[in-house]
Design an enzyme around this catalytic site. Structure first.
Site, PDB file in Angstrom:
ATOM      1  N   GLU A 162      77.740  66.121  85.656  1.00 38.84           N
ATOM      2  CA  GLU A 162      76.297  66.054  85.888  1.00 38.84           C
ATOM      3  C   GLU A 162      75.964  66.550  87.283  1.00 38.84           C
ATOM      4  O   GLU A 162      76.646  66.201  88.259  1.00 38.84           O
ATOM      5  CB  GLU A 162      75.784  64.615  85.692  1.00 38.84           C
ATOM      6  CG  GLU A 162      75.779  64.205  84.232  1.00 38.84           C
ATOM      7  CD  GLU A 162      75.182  62.832  83.988  1.00 38.84           C
ATOM      8  OE1 GLU A 162      74.874  62.126  84.965  1.00 38.84           O
ATOM      9  OE2 GLU A 162      75.038  62.472  82.803  1.00 38.84           O
ATOM     10  N   SER A 172      75.481  66.724  78.623  1.00 38.18           N
ATOM     11  CA  SER A 172      74.660  65.808  77.835  1.00 38.18           C
ATOM     12  C   SER A 172      73.878  66.617  76.795  1.00 38.18           C
ATOM     13  O   SER A 172      73.239  67.622  77.128  1.00 38.18           O
ATOM     14  CB  SER A 172      73.699  65.069  78.771  1.00 38.18           C
ATOM     15  OG  SER A 172      72.845  64.283  77.991  1.00 38.18           O
ATOM     16  N   GLY A 173      73.993  66.211  75.552  1.00 42.28           N
ATOM     17  CA  GLY A 173      73.285  66.902  74.478  1.00 42.28           C
ATOM     18  C   GLY A 173      74.103  68.025  73.866  1.00 42.28           C
ATOM     19  O   GLY A 173      73.632  68.743  72.992  1.00 42.28           O
ATOM     20  N   THR A 177      78.880  63.070  70.912  1.00 43.76           N
ATOM     21  CA  THR A 177      78.806  61.875  70.056  1.00 43.76           C
ATOM     22  C   THR A 177      78.802  62.273  68.582  1.00 43.76           C
ATOM     23  O   THR A 177      79.468  61.626  67.760  1.00 43.76           O
ATOM     24  CB  THR A 177      77.547  61.066  70.416  1.00 43.76           C
ATOM     25  OG1 THR A 177      77.574  60.822  71.811  1.00 43.76           O
ATOM     26  CG2 THR A 177      77.498  59.759  69.680  1.00 43.76           C
ATOM     27  N   ASN A 179      68.623  65.007  75.855  1.00 48.96           N
ATOM     28  CA  ASN A 179      69.138  64.611  74.533  1.00 48.96           C
ATOM     29  C   ASN A 179      68.344  63.409  74.032  1.00 48.96           C
ATOM     30  O   ASN A 179      68.168  62.431  74.765  1.00 48.96           O
ATOM     31  CB  ASN A 179      70.640  64.247  74.685  1.00 48.96           C
ATOM     32  CG  ASN A 179      71.277  63.876  73.370  1.00 48.96           C
ATOM     33  OD1 ASN A 179      70.640  63.916  72.318  1.00 48.96           O
ATOM     34  ND2 ASN A 179      72.551  63.520  73.429  1.00 48.96           N
ATOM     35  N   GLY A 208      79.542  64.174  80.319  1.00 50.20           N
ATOM     36  CA  GLY A 208      80.044  65.396  80.927  1.00 50.20           C
ATOM     37  C   GLY A 208      79.624  65.487  82.387  1.00 50.20           C
ATOM     38  O   GLY A 208      78.982  64.574  82.937  1.00 50.20           O
ATOM     39  N   SER A 253      70.926  60.256  73.861  1.00 47.05           N
ATOM     40  CA  SER A 253      71.938  60.438  74.898  1.00 47.05           C
ATOM     41  C   SER A 253      72.737  59.145  75.106  1.00 47.05           C
ATOM     42  O   SER A 253      72.161  58.065  75.288  1.00 47.05           O
ATOM     43  CB  SER A 253      71.233  60.848  76.185  1.00 47.05           C
ATOM     44  OG  SER A 253      72.196  61.080  77.179  1.00 47.05           O
ATOM     45  N   SER A 254      74.043  59.300  75.076  1.00 47.27           N
ATOM     46  CA  SER A 254      74.897  58.119  75.309  1.00 47.27           C
ATOM     47  C   SER A 254      74.880  57.855  76.808  1.00 47.27           C
ATOM     48  O   SER A 254      75.268  58.728  77.590  1.00 47.27           O
ATOM     49  CB  SER A 254      76.322  58.389  74.855  1.00 47.27           C
ATOM     50  OG  SER A 254      76.316  59.086  73.647  1.00 47.27           O
TER      51      SER A 254
HETATM   52  N1  ATP Z   1      77.287  69.331  64.716  1.00 49.97           N
HETATM   53  C1  ATP Z   1      75.995  69.130  64.859  1.00 49.97           C
HETATM   54  N2  ATP Z   1      75.164  69.454  63.839  1.00 49.97           N
HETATM   55  C2  ATP Z   1      73.851  69.256  63.974  1.00 49.97           C
HETATM   56  N3  ATP Z   1      73.263  68.751  65.057  1.00 49.97           N
HETATM   57  C3  ATP Z   1      74.032  68.414  66.090  1.00 49.97           C
HETATM   58  C4  ATP Z   1      75.450  68.577  66.046  1.00 49.97           C
HETATM   59  N4  ATP Z   1      75.934  68.159  67.192  1.00 49.97           N
HETATM   60  C5  ATP Z   1      74.878  67.734  67.954  1.00 49.97           C
HETATM   61  N5  ATP Z   1      73.746  67.887  67.273  1.00 49.97           N
HETATM   62  C6  ATP Z   1      72.396  67.586  67.761  1.00 49.97           C
HETATM   63  O1  ATP Z   1      72.446  67.477  69.142  1.00 49.97           O
HETATM   64  C7  ATP Z   1      71.985  66.225  69.548  1.00 49.97           C
HETATM   65  C8  ATP Z   1      72.787  65.729  70.709  1.00 49.97           C
HETATM   66  O2  ATP Z   1      74.070  65.487  70.315  1.00 49.97           O
HETATM   67  P1  ATP Z   1      74.933  64.328  70.951  1.00 49.97           P
HETATM   68  O3  ATP Z   1      74.164  63.103  71.039  1.00 49.97           O
HETATM   69  O4  ATP Z   1      76.205  64.279  70.235  1.00 49.97           O
HETATM   70  O5  ATP Z   1      75.160  64.866  72.380  1.00 49.97           O
HETATM   71  P2  ATP Z   1      76.113  64.263  73.473  1.00 49.97           P
HETATM   72  O6  ATP Z   1      77.030  65.340  73.868  1.00 49.97           O
HETATM   73  O7  ATP Z   1      76.706  63.039  72.999  1.00 49.97           O
HETATM   74  O8  ATP Z   1      75.110  63.963  74.612  1.00 49.97           O
HETATM   75  P3  ATP Z   1      75.167  62.765  75.660  1.00 49.97           P
HETATM   76  O9  ATP Z   1      76.193  63.112  76.654  1.00 49.97           O
HETATM   77  O10 ATP Z   1      73.824  62.781  76.209  1.00 49.97           O
HETATM   78  O11 ATP Z   1      75.461  61.574  74.887  1.00 49.97           O
HETATM   79  C9  ATP Z   1      72.130  65.318  68.380  1.00 49.97           C
HETATM   80  O12 ATP Z   1      71.193  64.317  68.411  1.00 49.97           O
HETATM   81  C10 ATP Z   1      71.900  66.272  67.242  1.00 49.97           C
HETATM   82  O13 ATP Z   1      70.538  66.415  66.970  1.00 49.97           O
HETATM   83 MG    MG Z   2      76.547  61.125  73.404  1.00 51.55          MG
END
Ligand code: ATP
Ligand code: MG
Length: 1166
Positions: free
Chosen positions: A424, A142-143, A147, A189, A422, A192-193
């Site tokens: 957990e 997560s994070g 997404t 995050n 992912g 977070s999704s």
């Molecule tokens: N390529 C990137 N460039 C800049 N910032 C990023 C990038 N990827 C992720 N981030 C930062 O990281 C944060 C978390 O990313 P994201 O929401 O995609 O995580 P996630 O893997 O989807 O987490 P979750 O499983 O909780 O949904 C985003 O809000 C953003 O601020």
């Molecule tokens: Mg996500």
């Protein structure tokens, strides 16, 4: 566990101690004893590599250092073969611009520096090339950035599919809605999704996005009712309360986020870096794009508001019949929630405080204590929110998903993007974590299956020399959780359906069933409610309390009944499946784990049918901070994601493989003389030939039994070579085709040009020729006219001299005649006087003689004698003078007689005129050609016998000699004159046609007609107009009448006077009608003169000859030049209006043709 060597730079080593500076910036002094811990770094690890397969240090330390040094240079992407490792930068890097999209379009993996766009591009072009569905599995904690990576891939695909269509926009706009309802701020995050999603993007045969379908997995519904410290509920609640207008909030009785229990459990209502107000407007506009109606949006808001109000309900413990009971305190929240759900508040209250059970056909109502009441409330809320989320996803799918037509020819390919939670492992892991980790086990299995198992199997099958790699296969874990009989999920499910089943009984069953399984960790003692599973990524302990309740995921009948009684159509719609089921069916409805397993199986099947791409997202730190790289955190993630094994197998394995036929067909372009696969006898030899030529003999590629096995870099090399070769061939074909096309076009254009030139030149030459011909004709005409003018001038001068002489002669003759008469009169007078004197003297003499007969006689005789002498003296000189005059006149008379004798010569005037104007052509001898001479020339025609009469002509009648006047002709510039005086649109240019209107204005109709007649006569005279061919011999003798006589007859003095006299009276009476009388006279005269019969006119028209229909003045027969001259001059004399006038205000008829006129004609002909 995750202790890995650290990279460092040796600063000093000769002092017995080694001074090193590690990658984290710490300095260390190591004794030489510890030097064994130091291992030299492979050169590839010093500056890092883009593809970790190329790392010399293919171990955790090498991989970690590689990621670290690249991360510090903001190089967040690194390849492991075709797998992309993305480290979250936690800052916006300038690497996602339109230029980058362009840069990465149609590029092979490895051709450009690693990038998420390169994976997306490969995915897309691999789909187009092979017409096979692709998928991209994006995994990570997560994070870690799953997404964000999904959104970047979506944007790239939307951009390169190049349509910018409505559907594309809709697909992109689905994300903000899903994120609003499914994402929340967590400690890991900020966005977070809290659900998993699989977006399947559909492309048509042209590669344009045609639609999409979103599958959602396992929304974390518990978050609606509960959040841990520093976490928030779903974004939509905060956005709604921030962004909704006060009016609407008032309608929903909403306040601020801090007013609601469900929103403040984590003590966090704001999220740094997130603007809820702006997000709300984005959500609303996205809803519009995805066809959410205003009513639907409003209904959603109503449900959300109802959730918040229900969350604020207060429960109070009560005792009822010695039993724990509870009641909901009456509050605005209750009534508002009931109003929003459109149900009775009492019903809500009873639903939350009691439960109806049906046992053996009897309905029993039991009271709930506070805890149970709160559970029922939360279950109700989770039920509403979970169903609302499903409805929203369905609504989005309804807008963006278009099922492919049943036409089997229709080609639709897709790219699936899996953004799923992912692995957990928290302090307390619940049923949701079991489901999430089960999903990750599945994905890991898919990954392992794809990367390791299938490959190794295939290597063995194809007889490839292959060094076996040990890898973690999680098949056992999967078997235990969900596949083998009596697996954990099925046991939980079974216990959920069992009425007396509890979390404890469930745990007991799990223990008894799996305690011998090495990957199952049973509770240490009987009171413990925790069991553990050794997942591929680590051991996770699950707290079983609440497992069954969560798994049942059902709403008890009272709640469904409450919904049933609601008049809110929307809530009924989202609960329609539950409402459709009976109470019994509802009990048998699939459990949460059952549903999840089914959808996961479906997902794995979909993924299995696709060509997969993998993106492994790595979270560099827990603090969401840029440029902070926590080594332990990263190495843990690398291990969990199976990257280590991946790198190893990719390094030693052959990820690229082609069948011989595929290889020959794809790469035969690289080697000349290699025939297509279907023509090849031995394809293996052909493949070998290609590989040895392009890749090289010593390279590490292998030939299997049916396939060729290549490394990633071989494929990149081959693809690049192929691109170059195809480009060369394409250029060659283009060259030839363009040459052919341009040549044929050129020839066509040249032929057309030649044709146009030919026609144009012909036209030009003809035009020039005509112009020149016209010029020559005009030149000729000018030259001839000048010549004629000169001869005419000479003839005129001669005639004038002749006239002068003749008139001089006549004058002299008259003078002499008078002189003689005077002399005669004088002689007679003197004679008479003398005779009278003589008589008187004689008488006086006689008297005197009579008186003096006697005396005086002799004296009288003397007187008489004297008288006689005087008489003689007087008459003598006169007679002499007379005699002298007679003698003098004799020779002059001779000359005169001689002149007369010349006159008497039979010379015809017509001949003279013809001689003068002979150049105009003879008209032959037509009757009446020899007309009467015009006025002033009559004397030339006189009979010689009448010469005497001429002598007797009164001097008064002799015409005076014309006095040559020097006229100022500048006023008569022809163009000026024409512009000033000509009527209608007549120009000064010479025309050879009869005029329709006289050039000058004549009030008198007679003058007008005469002018027209004169012009026709002039044209005929000049030979510009033919003589009338229709010749009617009218033998009325008129043709013999001289022209002048005819003119005289029409307008001559006699007629005129005669007629004038007749009109005198009328004129005197009415002077202003003079013109009318004159008009009558003229018309009478003209009518009388018309000799053209009807037949003649008809004939004229028939022969197409020009006529002057209104002009009866013209002779309708060929006339001689003399007649024409007579006609022209006669009219000029008799019609003062036609003569040139000295009065400049009145233009008149003029024969004068200035020389400039000829000059202009000449020049225009040039
Ligand atoms: N390529 C990137 N460039 C800049 N910032 C990023 C990038 N990827 C992720 N981030 C930062 O990281 C944060 C978390 O990313 P994201 O929401 O995609 O995580 P996630 O893997 O989807 O987490 P979750 O499983 O909780 O949904 C985003 O809000 C953003 O601020
Ligand atoms: Mg996500």
């Amino acid at each position: 566990e995750f202790d890995v060597p650290l990279g460092a730079v040796v600063k000093l080593c000769n002092s017995g101690q080694i001074h090193v500076l590690d990658d984290e910036g710490n300095e260390h002094w190591l004794s030489s004893l510890n030097a064994t811990n130091i291992k030299p770094m492979h050169p590839t690890s010093v500056h890092g590599v883009a593809d970790m397969i190329c790392l010399g240090d293919l171990n955790e330390a090498g991989i970690l250092r590689n990621l670290l040094i690249r991360y510090r240079e903001h190089l967040i992407y690194t390849y492991t073969g075709s797998i992309l490792v993305a480290v979250n930068p936690y800052q916006l890097l300038p690497i996602y611009t339109a230029d980058h999209i362009r840069l990465y379009t149609r590029k092979k993996v490895g051709e450009m520096p690693p990038h998420i766009f390169a994976i997306a591009d490969n995915c897309y072009f691999s789909m187009r090339r092979s017409a096979k569905d692709q998928c991209c599995v994006i995994s990570g904690e997560s994070g870690a950035g799953k997404t964000e990576s999904t959104k970047l891939i979506l944007q790239f695909l939307a951009s390169i599919s190049g349509q910018h269509s409505w559907i594309e926009k809709q697909v992109l706009e689905a994300t903000p809605i899903l994120e609003a309802f499914g994402n929340a701020k967590t400690i890991r995050n900020d966005n977070s999704s809290r659900f998993g999603k699989y977006i399947d993007i559909h492309f048509n045969i042209r590669g344009a996005i045609e639609g999409a379908r979103i599958e959602q997995y396992l929304l974390e519904k518990s978050r609606v009712c509960r959040q841990t410290q520093d976490e928030r509920n779903y974004h939509i609640f905060y956005c709604m309360l921030q962004g909704m207008s006060p009016d609407m909030k008032k309608k929903l009785y909403l306040g601020n986020a801090v007013d609601y229990d469900y929103l403040t459990m984590g003590n966090c209502v704001v999220c740094d870096g997130r603007d809820d107000l702006k997000e709300y407007s984005n959500i609303l506009s996205a809803m519009k794009v995805l066809m959410f109606t205003d009513t639907e949006s409003w209904e959603i808001s109503k449900l959300l508001a109802a959730i918040l109000h229900i969350g604020n309900l207060r429960f109070e413990a009560r005792m009822h019949d010695n039993m724990d009971a509870c009641m909901v305190l009456c509050s605005v929240n209750l009534t508002t929630a009931a109003a929003l759900l459109e149900v009775d508040p009492e019903e809500v209250m009873s639903c939350l405080t009691s439960r109806t059970l049906v046992t053996r056909g009897e309905t029993v109502s039991t009271l709930l204590n506070v805890e149970q009441g709160l559970d029922v409330r939360d279950a109700f809320i989770k039920g509403i929110y979970g169903r609302l989320f499903v409805w929203i996803v369905d609504k989005i799918n309804a807008a963006i998903y278009k099922p492919p037509p049943s036409d089997c020819k229709y080609m639709q390919t897709s790219i699936g993007l899996l953004d799923i939670f992912g692995f957990e492992n928290f302090v307390i892991n619940s049923f949701e974590q079991l489901c999430i980790n089960f999903a990750n086990e599945n994905l890991q299995q898919f990954f392992v299956h794809h990367v390791f198992k299938l490959e190794q199997e295939e290597y063995n099958l194809e007889g490839i020399r292959w060094q076996h790699i040990e890898f973690t296969d999680n098949q056992d874990a999967l078997d235990m959780i969900a596949i083998k009989p009596m697996n954990i999920i099925s046991l939980i499910d079974e216990e959920s359906r069992f009425p007396k089943g509890t979390d404890v009984t469930m745990l007991n069953k799990l223990n008894s069933q799996h305690k011998l399984n090495p990957i199952y960790i049973p509770p240490k003692h009987s009171r413990e409610t925790v069991f553990g599973i050794q997942h591929f990524a680590g051991t996770v302990y699950y707290e079983t309390a609440g497992f069954l309740e969560k798994n049942r995921d059902g709403l008890h009948g009272d709640i469904i009944q409450l919904i049933y009684t609601s008049s809110n159509k929307f809530i009924k719609q989202i609960f329609q499946t539950d409402l459709a089921m009976g109470a019994e069916t509802r009990k048998r409805s699939p459990t949460l784990s059952g549903q999840f397993k089914r959808s996961l199986d479906l997902l794995m099947k979909t993924l299995g049918a696709c060509q997969p791409f993998f993106v492994r997202c790595i979270k560099p730190n827990e603090f969401k901070k840029p440029m902070l790289f926590e080594r332990v955190l990263c190495i843990r993630q690398l291990c969990y994601s199976g990257m280590m094994e991946t790198i190893r197998i990719r390094h030693t394995g052959y990820p690229i493989r082609y069948t011989f036929a595929e290889f020959v067909d794809r790469y035969r372009v690289l080697v000349p003389d290699v025939k297509p696969a279907f023509k090849q006898g031995n394809m293996k030899v052909a493949c070998q030939c290609i590989l040895e030529t392009i890749v090289g003999r010593g390279e590490d590629w292998q030939m299997g039994k049916t396939k060729i096995f290549l490394k990633d870099h071989h494929d990149v090399r081959l693809e690049m070579e192929r691109d170059t070769a195809i480009t060369c061939k394409v250029i060659l074909i283009q060259k030839a085709v363009r040459g052919l096309r341009d040549r044929s076009r050129f020839l066509q254009i040249r032929d057309s040009v030649i044709l146009i030139q030919k026609i144009w030149k012909g036209h030009h030459c003809r035009k020039n020729y005509r112009t020149m011909q016209m010029g020559f004709l005009r030149l000729q005409a000018v030259y001839r006219s000048r010549k004629v003018y000169r001869s005419y001038s000479a003839a005129r001068r001669s005639i004038m001299v002749l006239q002068a002489w003749s008139r001089g002669l006549l004058v002299r003759q008259a003078f002499r005649h008078r002189l003689r008469a005077v002399i005669t009169v004088q002689a007679h007078a003197r004679g008479m006087l003398t005779r009278r004197l003589c008589q008187r003297l004689k008488t006086e003499e006689k008297e005197r003689l009579l008186l003096a007969e006697d005396v005086w006689w002799p004296r009288e005789a003397v007187v008489v004698q004297q008288a006689w002498e005087d008489d003689e003296q007087l008459t003598g000189p006169c007679a002499m003078q007379e005699e002298e005059a007679r003698e003098e006149a004799c020779p002059k008379k001779g000359v005169l007689l001689q002149g007369k004798s010349v006159q008497q010569d039979p010379v015809s005037d017509s001949d003279v005129v013809d001689e003068v104007f002979g150049f105009l052509g003879s008209n032959g001898t037509f009757p009446g050609q020899e007309g009467q001479a015009p006025t002033g020339f009559e004397d030339l025609e006189r009979d010689p016998g009448k010469a005497e009469q001429v002598e007797e002509v009164d001097m008064a009648r002799v015409l005076p000699l014309p006095v040559a006047e020097e006229e100022d002709l500048s006023e008569y510039k022809f163009a000026k004159f024409a512009a000033t005086y000509f009527q209608g649109s007549a120009t000064p240019c010479h025309t050879r046609r009869p005029l329709k209107l006289p050039l000058l204005l004549h009030e008198d109709e007679g003058d007008q007609m005469a002018a027209l007649a004169i012009w026709i006569t002039i044209l005929r005279f000049m030979g510009d107009l033919p003589e009338p061919k229709i010749h009617t011999v009218v033998s009325d003798g008129s043709e013999k009448i001289p022209v002048m006589t005819k003119i005289y007859e029409t307008l001559g003095k006699r007629t005129y006077k005669h007629e004038l006299k007749a009109l005198q009276g009328a004129e005197e009476v009415n002077g202003h009608r003079r013109n009318t009388a004159r008009h009558k006279l003229v018309s009478l005269t003209l009518k009388r003169k018309s000799k053209i019969t009807v037949e003649v006119r008809a004939n004229t028209v028939k022969h197409g000859l020009p006529t002057a229909p209104e002009n009866s003045m013209l002779e309708e027969r060929p006339t001689s030049n003399l007649e024409k001259l007579h006609f022209i001059i006669g009219n000029g004399i008799l019609r003062p209006a036609l003569r040139p006038s000295k009065d400049k205000s009145r233009p008149g008829f003029c024969f004068y043709q200035p020389l400039e006129y000829y000059d202009s004609l000449y020049s225009s002909s040039q």
